[in-house]
Design an enzyme around this catalytic site. Structure first.
Site, PDB file in Angstrom:
ATOM      1  N   HIS A 311       0.809  -1.231   0.000  1.00  0.00           N
ATOM      2  CA  HIS A 311       0.000   0.000   0.000  1.00  0.00           C
ATOM      3  C   HIS A 311       0.839   1.277   0.000  1.00  0.00           C
ATOM      4  CE1 HIS A 311      -4.101  -1.232  -0.150  1.00  0.00           C
ATOM      5  NE2 HIS A 311      -4.038  -1.992   0.934  1.00  0.00           N
ATOM      6  N   ASP A 338      -2.224  -5.607  -3.641  1.00  0.00           N
ATOM      7  CA  ASP A 338      -2.358  -4.321  -2.952  1.00  0.00           C
ATOM      8  C   ASP A 338      -1.008  -3.639  -2.773  1.00  0.00           C
ATOM      9  OD1 ASP A 338      -5.046  -4.755  -2.899  1.00  0.00           O
ATOM     10  OD2 ASP A 338      -5.293  -4.426  -0.743  1.00  0.00           O
ATOM     11  N   ASN A 370      -7.237  -6.364  -4.812  1.00  0.00           N
ATOM     12  CA  ASN A 370      -8.385  -5.559  -5.240  1.00  0.00           C
ATOM     13  C   ASN A 370      -7.998  -4.106  -5.524  1.00  0.00           C
ATOM     14  OD1 ASN A 370      -8.038  -5.612  -2.304  1.00  0.00           O
ATOM     15  ND2 ASN A 370      -9.774  -4.234  -2.221  1.00  0.00           N
ATOM     16  N   HIS A 371      -6.840  -3.664  -5.028  1.00  0.00           N
ATOM     17  CA  HIS A 371      -6.405  -2.290  -5.312  1.00  0.00           C
ATOM     18  C   HIS A 371      -5.670  -2.166  -6.643  1.00  0.00           C
ATOM     19  CE1 HIS A 371      -7.426   0.267  -1.824  1.00  0.00           C
ATOM     20  NE2 HIS A 371      -7.592  -0.911  -1.255  1.00  0.00           N
TER      21      HIS A 371
END
Length: 448
Positions: A311, A338, A370-371
Site C-alpha cells: 500500500h 495491494d 483488489n487495489h
C-alpha cells in the site's frame, strides 16, 4: 457512563434518574453535533429499556392474586410486552460480545471485530450487530460482505438508518452510485438534520453524474490503450538513471538499484523509462497463467518469502529487502497484491517491484489485489498520484498492466496464496481458475 454501567445491574431507578438528569441538561433537539445526537438518541433508548425492565419486574406473578379489591379498583397490570422482557442469557452474552466487538472496531482490529460480532449474532441476531459487522467488513474493503450484512440488518429492522448508510457506503465504494443514491436519500429522509448524511448524498449525486458522463464517452476511454516511448525525448537536464540502448532497452539490476536510490531522494525517473518498463511488464505478465506454480529454491537457507499488502509504503518495502535480502533467483519473493493506494509512494513501490520482476522474472512474483483496479485507484489515490508525478496516460497504462497480473499462486503444490480469499463456491479447482479471463476489471460476481 454511570447510567450505562448501572443499566447492567438491578438499580434501574438510579439509572433512569441519571439519564433523566443528563437529558434535561442536554436536550437532543438543541444539539446539532452528529456524534452527540447519536449518543443522546442512544441514551433515550437505554432509558426506555430501563423503564421496560423495571415495569417487567413490577408485574406480579399472578395478576389476579395481587389485584386491588373493590369495584373501583384499577385493572391488573398487563404482562410486559416482549420488547420489554428481561433479556435472555443469550441476549446478555450477545450484548457483552457486541461491546467487545465495538472496542476491537475502535482500535482497528477489524478482523477480530468481525469474529466477535459473528459469535454475538449466533447467540442473538439484532440489526445493530449486523450493521456493526457491516462496518468492520467495509473497513477491510470486503464491500460485498458489508452490503450483505446491511441487508440482513434491514430484514430485521426496515427503518434502521445506519443499515441504509452502511449499504449505501458499500455500494458507493463499488462505484454503484445509482443504487447508493437511493439509500443515501433514505438516510437523509430519516435523519434530516444529519450533516454527514447530506454531505454523502451530495457526494454520491456528483459521482453518479460523473459516471453517467464517463459512460457517454466510454468508447473513447476504453479503446485498447498503449504508449510508444520511442518518440519521447529525455531532456538534457535529466540526471536520473538511463537505459543504455534506446532501440532495444533492457532493464538491468544496475538501473533498478539506481532508480531505488533516486526514489529515496524523492525524485522520479523519466516518464519514458516508466513507459518502457510498463510495456515490458505487460508483455511478461501476459505470458503467465492465472495461477502461478512456484517452487522454493531448494536450500533451507533460501526460502521463498511471501509478503502482504504494501500500500504505497516505499520505505517499509526497502526495510523488508534490507532485513530479508534483495530479490533474486536465489532469494525469491511473492507479493500478494495491494501494492498501491493509501500510501504516498505507491508509484515508487510499484516501479521498484516491476523493476525487480523484469530483472528476475522468477525471483519476484506478483499476484493481483483488489487495489490493482481502476475504481480503487480513483478512490484511494494511486491514479491521482501518477497524474501528479507523471501524467494521465501513464496512469492508464498502469491500468492495462494491472489487468495482466496473475490472480493467485500455489507454492510447492501445497500452499495456496490469493489476495481476495477463498471462493464462495464449492469444489473450485486451480484448473477452473486458470480458465478465467483475467484481463479485465474485477466483475461483480463469479470466481474473479
Amino acid at each position: 457512563a454511570s447510567a450505562l454501567i448501572r443499566f447492567h445491574f438491578p438499580s434501574f431507578q438510579t439509572s433512569i434518574t441519571t439519564l433523566t438528569r443528563h437529558l434535561a441538561l442536554n436536550p437532543v433537539t438543541t444539539v446539532p453535533n452528529r456524534v452527540s445526537y447519536y449518543i443522546k438518541k442512544g441514551l433515550l433508548a437505554v432509558a426506555a429499556s430501563c423503564r421496560r425492565k423495571r415495569a417487567h419486574r413490577a408485574v406480579p406473578t399472578s395478576p389476579m392474586a395481587s389485584a386491588p379489591e373493590g369495584p373501583t379498583a384499577s385493572p391488573p397490570p398487563p404482562p410486559a410486552p416482549s420488547p420489554g422482557a428481561a433479556p435472555s442469557k443469550a441476549a446478555e452474552q450477545a450484548d457483552a460480545l457486541k461491546a467487545e466487538g465495538n472496542e476491537k472496531l475502535k482500535s482497528g482490529h477489524y478482523q477480530e471485530a468481525i469474529e466477535v460480532y459473528t459469535k454475538a449474532i449466533e447467540l442473538h441476531e439484532t440489526a445493530v450487530l449486523y450493521a456493526n459487522r457491516s462496518m468492520a467488513q467495509a473497513k477491510l474493503e470486503a464491500y460485498g460482505s458489508a452490503i450483505k450484512d446491511a441487508e440482513l440488518a434491514l430484514e430485521i429492522d426496515p427503518d434502521y438508518t445506519k443499515a441504509y448508510y452502511r449499504r449505501a457506503s458499500g455500494l458507493f465504494a463499488l462505484s454503484k452510485y445509482k443504487l447508493a443514491l437511493k439509500d443515501f436519500k433514505k438516510v437523509a429522509r430519516l435523519e434530516p438534520k444529519d450533516k454527514m448524511a447530506r454531505l454523502r448524498l451530495a457526494e454520491c449525486e456528483k459521482a453518479a453524474k460523473a459516471q453517467a458522463f464517463a459512460l457517454a464517452i466510454e468508447s473513447e476511454e476504453t479503446a485498447p490503450f498503449s504508449m510508444d516511448p520511442s518518440g519521447m525525448v529525455v531532456e538534457p537536464g535529466y540526471d536520473g538513471p538511463k537505459l543504455a540502448d534506446e532501440e532495444n532497452p533492457v532493464v538491468t539490476i544496475e538501473f533498478v538499484r539506481e532508480m531505488v536510490e533516486r526514489f529515496k531522494d524523492q525524485k522520479m525517473i523519466h516518464r519514458k523509462y516508466v513507459a518502457v518498463m510498463l510495456n515490458q511488464m505487460i508483455d511478461l505478465l501476459s505470458e503467465l497463467p492465472n495461477c502461478l506454480d512456484l517452487k522454493c529454491p531448494g536450500d533451507d537457507d533460501e526460502p521463498l518469502t511471501v509478503c502482504g499488502d504494501v500500500h504505497g509504503q516505499f520505505y517499509d518495502l526497502l526495510n523488508i529487502f534490507a532485513t530479508n535480502g534483495e530479490p533474486s533467483e536465489q532469494r525469491p519473493y511473492l507479493f500478494n497484491g495491494d501494492f498501491v493506494d493509501r500510501g504516498s509512494f505507491s508509484l515508487e513501490v510499484i516501479l521498484t517491484l516491476f523493476g525487480y520482476k523484469l530483472v528476475y522474472p522468477t525471483g519476484l512474483n506478483l499476484t493481483r489485489g483488489n487495489h490493482e483496479s481502476k475504481n480503487m485507484n480513483k478512490i484511494y489515490g494511486f491514479e491521482g498520484e501518477v497524474k501528479h508525478k507523471l501524467d494521465m496516460n501513464t496512469a492508464r497504462l498502469f491500468t492495462v498492466a494491472f489487468c495482466k497480473l496473475p490472480l493467485c499462486a500455489v507454492i510447492e503444490k501445497k500452499v495456496f496464496v490469493v489476495h481476495g480469499g477463498l471462493a464462495s463456491e464449492d469444489n473450485v479447482t486451480v484448473a477452473d481458475i486458470n480458465k478465467l479471463n483475467r484481463d479485465r476489471e474485477p466483475p461483480d460476481s463469479g470466481l474473479m
